[in-house]
Design an enzyme around this catalytic site. Structure first.
Site, mmCIF file in Angstrom:
data_model
loop_
_atom_site.group_PDB
_atom_site.id
_atom_site.type_symbol
_atom_site.label_atom_id
_atom_site.label_comp_id
_atom_site.label_asym_id
_atom_site.label_seq_id
_atom_site.Cartn_x
_atom_site.Cartn_y
_atom_site.Cartn_z
ATOM 1 N N GLU A 164 -19.319 34.020 -2.420
ATOM 2 C CA GLU A 164 -19.581 32.375 -1.708
ATOM 3 C C GLU A 164 -20.929 31.805 -1.946
ATOM 4 O O GLU A 164 -21.482 31.621 -0.641
ATOM 5 C CB GLU A 164 -19.051 32.597 -0.180
ATOM 6 C CG GLU A 164 -17.814 33.221 -0.323
ATOM 7 C CD GLU A 164 -17.261 33.099 1.365
ATOM 8 O OE1 GLU A 164 -17.891 33.092 2.156
ATOM 9 O OE2 GLU A 164 -15.895 32.989 1.391
ATOM 10 N N GLU A 360 -11.169 37.669 -1.594
ATOM 11 C CA GLU A 360 -10.822 37.615 -0.204
ATOM 12 C C GLU A 360 -9.981 36.638 0.445
ATOM 13 O O GLU A 360 -9.924 35.525 -0.134
ATOM 14 C CB GLU A 360 -12.307 37.149 0.575
ATOM 15 C CG GLU A 360 -13.291 38.141 0.611
ATOM 16 C CD GLU A 360 -14.429 37.668 1.382
ATOM 17 O OE1 GLU A 360 -14.364 36.575 2.218
ATOM 18 O OE2 GLU A 360 -15.755 37.914 1.134
HETATM 19 C C1 BGC Z 1 -16.668 35.218 4.319
HETATM 20 C C2 BGC Z 1 -16.910 36.496 5.159
HETATM 21 C C3 BGC Z 1 -16.580 35.966 6.676
HETATM 22 C C4 BGC Z 1 -15.270 35.334 6.495
HETATM 23 C C5 BGC Z 1 -14.800 34.676 8.070
HETATM 24 C C6 BGC Z 1 -15.527 34.516 4.569
HETATM 25 O O1 BGC Z 1 -15.503 33.367 3.867
HETATM 26 O O2 BGC Z 1 -16.809 35.748 2.998
HETATM 27 O O3 BGC Z 1 -18.165 37.033 5.029
HETATM 28 O O4 BGC Z 1 -16.583 36.957 7.675
HETATM 29 O O5 BGC Z 1 -15.103 34.165 5.749
HETATM 30 O O6 BGC Z 1 -15.813 33.777 8.608
#
Ligand code: BGC
Length: 473
Positions: A164, A360
């Site tokens: 990110e 993710e």
């Molecule tokens: C991030 C995480 C974060 C999650 C929730 C994601 O976009 O990579 O680090 O905890 O969002 O906020």
């Protein structure tokens, strides 16, 4: 629908959100903003807690194994891995901890995927050089990456440079929702560019050193832009600018080796151009990625800028909330699994069918008051639905010729988020803060365990079969 064997199902974790306290003398960017803005972190939890991974690593790997995870993305914290940033000397205790972790994953047939940065720029490099505003910091990042490549060479087959990369520039310097609440879009854009340069140069180093495996960038938050009114020229114009940031900013240089020409012209017109020399452009052009990791949470709905929204990007576009869409209310994020499919088609058709995986994707919400079964197990049916539908579209895309080789959730355990800390929970495992961070499976843990075992997915899922009385996976 069958899930082909080459499609891997895993999950992702990160350093400072998991580990807990390490070394009082050094702080990374997130520890620094916690220290300086503590009162805005929910219930006072911060990176010093993580979710106690340093003490529970072996136990956690057993839980990954029980879930059946096939791959696990973790991040290395630059601040902790390196002792002396100028000379890139490796910290013995921290590096050996992660070597043990990697060995344990491999023994359990879980592929480790490593990512080298997750907002954990050493705080001192922010203070001394304004972080990624500085070319020197870019050089230091590459030195750090080199140490990591050599340290884990042979054990890791998939490497990623940045997680990110848009988040800190966007949230700290463009929209300025996070400390230091400093609106400076020009700086945000410079940071984004320099992260592209740092990524390309780390990739160059990786190839010069003949490190085993493949390398890419990710998770990129590619947030497919949806314009409020396609017939309204102002909305369309706003959408085009938003696409520069949310779709192309990192993906284009990483995969194609160059920036969108119109974006560069637009920056110039707006006085937002960044410093960039021939050498940088050459490195970006010659060191494109082998694959990308995509973090997909929600699409981005855009309209022409609202008068009250004129800071950072707000001068050019505003977010737009469509009241007819499905929402995760706690998080304020739209739920749109089909958009993951659209994104896959975009990568196939507009980005040379680059190999990629979902690095993710997950559902965070306040779970305190949610229902439990008679043994106290959290019934997170909303998470099962969310994961099932996103996984379904990733698998569908894979079956239709998209080069998507896997799907990772955020995250295995409940863990700490910036500012919200433990308010929203994301894991298959509940983490009991008042009970020494004890892990307890939620209903979704039984869902993913069965999904990985049977490798068969439909859009609708019969959740009743994951209702377990026993409490052990
Ligand atoms: C991030 C995480 C974060 C999650 C929730 C994601 O976009 O990579 O680090 O905890 O969002 O906020």
């Amino acid at each position: 629908m069958k899930i082909n064997n080459e499609f891997k199902i895993g999950s992702s974790i990160s350093s400072w959100q998991y580990e807990g306290e390490f070394d009082d003398l050094k702080e990374n960017y997130m520890e620094r903003i916690y220290r300086l803005d503590k009162e805005n972190w929910f219930e006072g939890y911060g990176p010093q807690h993580g979710c106690d991974f340093f003490n529970k690593m072996e136990e956690d790997v057993e839980l990954y194994k029980k879930l059946g995870l096939q791959s696990l993305r973790f991040t290395l914290d630059w601040t902790r891995f390196i002792d002396d940033y100028d000379n890139a000397t490796v910290n013995k205790v921290y590096s050996e901890f992660y070597m043990r972790f990697v060995d344990l994953l491999l023994e359990n047939e879980i592929e480790p995927i490593i990512i080298l940065e997750h907002w954990d720029l050493p705080g001192v490099l922010y203070e001394k050089y304004d972080g990624y505003s500085s070319q020197y910091v870019v050089d230091l990042y590459v030195k750090y990456a080199e140490q990591a490549f050599e340290f884990f060479n042979g054990k890791i087959k998939k490497w990623l440079t940045f997680n990110e990369p848009i988040v800190i520039p966007e949230l700290c310097f463009s929209q300025a929702f996070w400390y230091p609440y400093d609106v400076n879009l020009k700086k945000a854009i410079l940071w984004m560019h320099n992260k592209n340069v740092a990524s390309a140069r780390a990739i160059k180093k990786f190839r010069e050193l003949n490190i085993e495996g493949i390398i890419g960038i990710g998770g990129l938050n590619v947030e497919i832009v949806k314009v409020k009114d396609e017939t309204n020229l102002e909305d369309v114009k706003a959408g085009e600018i938003a696409k520069y940031f949310f779709e192309k900013k990192f993906l284009m240089p990483a995969v194609k080796g160059y920036y969108d020409y119109e974006y560069l012209n637009w920056l110039k017109k707006e006085g937002l151009e960044f410093y960039c020399d021939e050498e940088q452009l050459k490195d970006i052009m010659e060191n494109t990625v082998d694959f990308v990791g995509i973090n997909y949470y929600h699409p981005r709905r855009i309209q022409s800028p609202l008068p009250e929204d004129r800071t950072g990007y707000g001068k050019y576009f505003s977010d737009y909330h469509d009241s007819n869409v499905e929402m995760n209310v706690d998080r304020g994020w739209e739920i749109s699994p089909e958009t993951l499919y659209d994104l896959a088609i975009k990568l196939r058709d507009e980005y040379d069918n680059i190999p990629w995986y979902v690095n993710e994707n997950g559902f965070g919400c306040v779970e305190k008051e949610k229902s439990r079964n008679k043994n106290g197990m959290l019934i997170d049916d909303y998470r099962i639905d969310f994961i099932n539908r996103h996984l379904y579209y990733a698998v569908k895309a894979h079956r239709e010729g998209c080069n998507c080789f896997g799907y990772h959730t955020w995250s295995v355990m409940d863990n700490l988020s910036p500012f919200n800390a433990f308010k929203n929970r994301y894991g298959y495992f509940e983490v009991e803060l008042e009970n020494n961070f004890k892990r307890r499976p939620k209903k979704s843990a039984f869902y993913i365990q069965e999904m990985i075992l049977n490798r068969d997915i439909e859009l609708c899922v019969d959740k009743s079969k994951y209702e377990k009385d026993e409490y052990e996976l």
